[in-house]
Design an enzyme around this catalytic site. Structure first.
Site, PDB file in Angstrom:
ATOM      1  N   GLY A   1      -7.976 -23.675  13.864  1.00 54.80           N
ATOM      2  CA  GLY A   1      -7.217 -24.256  14.960  1.00 54.80           C
ATOM      3  C   GLY A   1      -6.047 -23.348  15.329  1.00 54.80           C
ATOM      4  CB  CYS A   2      -4.209 -22.844  18.491  1.00 55.76           C
ATOM      5  SG  CYS A   2      -4.020 -24.564  19.010  1.00 55.76           S
ATOM      6  CE1 TYR A   3       1.120 -26.463  18.092  1.00 50.19           C
ATOM      7  CE2 TYR A   3      -0.692 -28.018  18.236  1.00 50.19           C
ATOM      8  CZ  TYR A   3       0.499 -27.524  18.731  1.00 50.19           C
ATOM      9  OH  TYR A   3       1.062 -28.086  19.852  1.00 50.19           O
TER      10      TYR A   3
ATOM     11  CB  ALA B   1       0.967 -20.335  14.826  1.00 54.06           C
TER      12      ALA B   1
END
Lengths: 342, 342, 342, 342
Positions: free
Chosen positions: C145-147, C150
């Protein structure tokens, strides 16, 4: 005794802005709030910026719900106002924020909207010649479109003074709230942020005949308008850049003088000092119109630029201004020229 | 008889916002407007959103210009207020929107601001325990920082009720107007649009000791705050996400109950219904604070989020609210909880 | 011979970004493009930024359409990938940009997604310990996932070096493209511009267990994550502010050293020089990750901030990076660390 | 053997964009990077989106620093290029991204720039008739202004085909990067976000004579241009709405045919399918030009709209395109038509 106002279409952007202004209006008591698919919901969930009304629940838009008010504001999709309006008594002030009753020529309506013409009501742009007289005591008001408001106020001084040839060219940028809360892919934040794009190019936008109607009336002869709307990456605001060829003998001085005269006594229309140009941020949330004009001696054109808040002066503020006139109140009651900036 | 208010620093964002609010305040008459490098300019060129004051010309910020007013608002760069304030009489209500008089501990001031401490004035966050009493009749008010306003209001209910451990973690996003009108490369539109970035990371932001001071006072014991501010691509608004570990025995219900109790009688602090979360757009231009809180049973943390307009409740609105209390007016006079949205 | 790649879900933001990157990939030939409701439409109408593919017409997402490719990228709504994947041969590299195969613990999946767990595939975050080895030669890849991308990259160095206590607190801001092209009112441009708001507060966001999984693996013990996502007024980008209490004896120097060591050989992860902080604008459209870290000696916390482009490194770029490893290509083939700024 | 390219003015937006593109150019090796006030700084601090060059340090812009390169790109403030260029040998390809050598008529230069005319170089808009031949083998290139690029490409097909009267009206919206990194109050993020405003109204913008020069050359007779630029709340992009009265006998079909013919063989100019309109987001970071045209039968005008990225096709991309032609490389080398969207 307070003026009791109902708002039909209270869940949308126009309805929400009307409520924001009516909450600050000292003579108004807010009555029924109605919606369509949003009926039954708390207003606080739909319009979280209006805490004094957060616990109000929307009713269905019916004649019963709207009965018993002094004023009914219709903030409905185009084409829906006539059916509601005819169920409301002749003694009720009905103010239509939609397009249904703006155009005088049924053929224009049918060409641009594709349905039978519902009629024509007094036009709620008080700054146009003769408009205030028609609004005084009226029980029906057609609120102008947001683009026609910006464009008519920018060019009317030039046409009223006979300075401009009868072919106007307009390019206007609008914030996305002008397109309403409709769920369309091109209105998603991911699409609009960082992007400018035109739409309705080539004279097909529905606000074109309304501009033609207004400017032709001011000029006393038919005026054509080449109108290109563009979508700008901001929530609110219209910046209209309007130009027309200057008639022979026109000078920068005669243009300035005409605009100074036209704007001198208008409470909401501000001709800026020379050298200062309109910015939509300066009229954010306000009913003011900023105008500036230049004469281009090479291209021989008059270039007028106006900035408004499309939801305030361009929709709900214009409605309240006209309501005030119709009710015999001071025209500026409950309306401010102060923007929220930066 | 109107309260006569002067604004020193009328060309900046805090000063402009103060004028926007004072123009709508029914008890206020706006007196001298002063500036530094902007002295001699028309306000209309500096603050084009305030047409009623457009033709006012800024004076130099001197004791003479500020004399003869009931209230003087100081919207000056940090460190400049003390010199001006000491020239104003003890009978004048002086309200400092800068940081100079916020901190109680001189060592904190010297560590974070690198200059001698000027003193401590009654703190203008009326919602904190005991604050209203200190403001009533006061002639000196230190307006809180924008971040400390958002953070203190979000976490005070948890600390007041003894629900949270004394180590808070805060990440807050601010609109760019919080950084003022200073001409710095990283504040250019080209840089901030489409970008999020942090600054002052690791406890070095000057608002940190102010949060520590507030929350420690509420908790009755020292509280540490890990504070990370971030710059968001918007002009206005602060969204503060604040959390702390829950004390043993805490439940979602006890958290909700504490917040409901703390916010119940506050005119500007709105605990949202469960399931609805704050958004800065909803408080745009308003003095309202939106708060929501959740209990995370896995991480065992209380997470409180607040949204304010950094220029309104976070600066000039907070100043007017405290001014009202000091003057014996109703605390909400001239202030609105209604935001300009969308 | 070119690697033939099909993209299922080519009309969405993840699919569009995958195509943008694959068009620049020197070893790839773009094969079938499929969609669901968009089948039959020209790609030029759906993704106008990809002119080389403008005249391609989307097919229905079927096993037949996806047959005959070396790689199939699945950019489908969560829960749809398993049914498609099981129809694709074991010799085809299937890369899932959705969540279906990310979590190892079926109970986590069922709690957060409410459906039966489809399985676990090698996890496409090559920078995590052991990840590259699992990806080499793999025929199935679950893109993070993108979160979690990061956050895991920001905190992994601290946990790998044993510097941080096992309770992390994360607040992240995401651009709106992270929410996809779904037509939801809160994603309209009018709503998101000028506004910050949180969602999924209190540990309920679906990316939480993925972060826990990654950080616990790195730490070698269970780590909890208090995660609050916020929606920021920008199209792209994630800024993740991540902190954890420092273990005894940690210093600014030991923190810096751990991050320098962890990032030293990573082609896409850039630890910024001291004093410079990440900004999402700097990684716009790039596969780079900007990281900075500070040690707060008062709050005794390690604060790490990372910036990524949620669609590039956070989704499609991460997919291409892992595809390169699986295919035995250089990991950086077709990927750039250069952002489009300002 | 690689083409060695120096960039003077590497700290600004035009210089940074040139570096972004040159880094992706397969035939180029980046040589000296120079600056003025930024000399001595790391590029990574000034252009954080260009990690491969992060550790390069800017030199002073001197003849010595720029010596020994095949190509020198000058991204300097207007009026500074001539002095640098005359110190560079005739065998060096000098490409000026400033205005100094664009205008043919010294009187135009003196009127709009107020200084002596430095001369005229081959004009780097290859799509104009005859431009490619003049660029082949040239050692001096004047890169067009961003607005003239967008406007000339939008209207040239109409004038080349003799369809339009010789009075053009142009309103264009530009992202703020077009104004450069200069520290001016109206370019602050707080001012530009949420706002549209015009500037240089009435024919006074310096790009006006350049448009007149281009369109008059295409038309074979003098053409006037009424040009109004506006500042839009986005970092990049120009949307130019351009119109002119149609000559007698013009039809929608003849307009379409002229544009199809003009754009047919251009690698970077894309006439969109009928019904689809340009958007600046679609060309973000790309060298493509999106064009659409309509004929308004009521106002009898041809309305052409173009979208470009002002920094790419409008500045640095146009420079690289012309460089390729001058060096005998394929015109599209190192340039992409693919935008970064959403």
């Amino acid at each position: 005794m307070a003026v009791r106002v109902a708002v039909a279409g209270a869940s949308g952007y126009a309805g929400g802005e009307a409520l924001r202004l009516l909450l600050a209006h000292p003579e108004v008591e807010i009555g029924a709030l109605t919606g369509n698919s949003s009926a039954g919901q708390r207003l606080g969930a739909l319009q979280p910026h209006l805490p004094p009304l957060a616990d109000r629940v929307l009713e269905e838009t019916t004649a019963e719900a709207l009965a018993g008010h002094d004023v009914v504001l219709l903030a409905l999709p185009h084409g829906r106002s006539a059916a509601v309006a005819e169920q409301l008594g002749d003694d009720v002030l009905v103010i239509d924020l939609g397009a249904d009753f703006r155009l005088k020529n049924p053929a224009d309506w049918e060409k641009y909207y594709g349905s039978p013409h519902a009629g024509t009501w007094p036009y709620g742009l008080p700054e146009l010649p003769g408009a205030r007289a028609a609004l005084e005591g009226s029980k029906r008001i057609a609120v102008p479109g947001c683009y026609p408001t910006a464009v008519s106020l920018a060019l009317a001084p030039a046409y009223a003074a006979g300075l401009a040839e009868n072919e106007a060219v307009v390019v206007a940028a609008s914030g996305t709230s002008g397109a309403g809360k409709a769920l369309k892919p091109h209105l998603l934040g991911s699409e609009v942020m960082g992007s400018m794009s035109p739409y309705g190019v080539g004279g097909v936008h529905r606000h074109t005949p309304e501009m033609v109607q207004n400017l032709s009336a001011v000029a006393g002869e038919p005026v054509t308008v080449s109108f290109t709307p563009t979508l700008a990456p901001m929530s609110r605001g219209i910046l209209a850049t309007c130009s027309a060829k200057a008639r022979p003998g026109v000078t920068a001085e005669s243009v300035r003088a005409a605009y100074e005269k036209a704007c001198a006594d208008e409470p909401f229309v501000h001709l800026l000092p020379e050298g200062q140009w309109p910015a939509t941020a300066a009229v954010y949330g306000s009913n003011a119109v900023q105008i500036q004009v230049a004469y281009d001696p090479v291209a021989h054109r008059i270039v007028a630029v106006s900035a408004i808040d499309n939801l305030t002066k361009g929709t709900a503020g214009g409605a309240v201004q006209s309501m005030n006139i119709a009710l015999g109140l001071d025209e500026t009651t409950g309306l401010s020229t102060i923007g929220v900036a930066p």
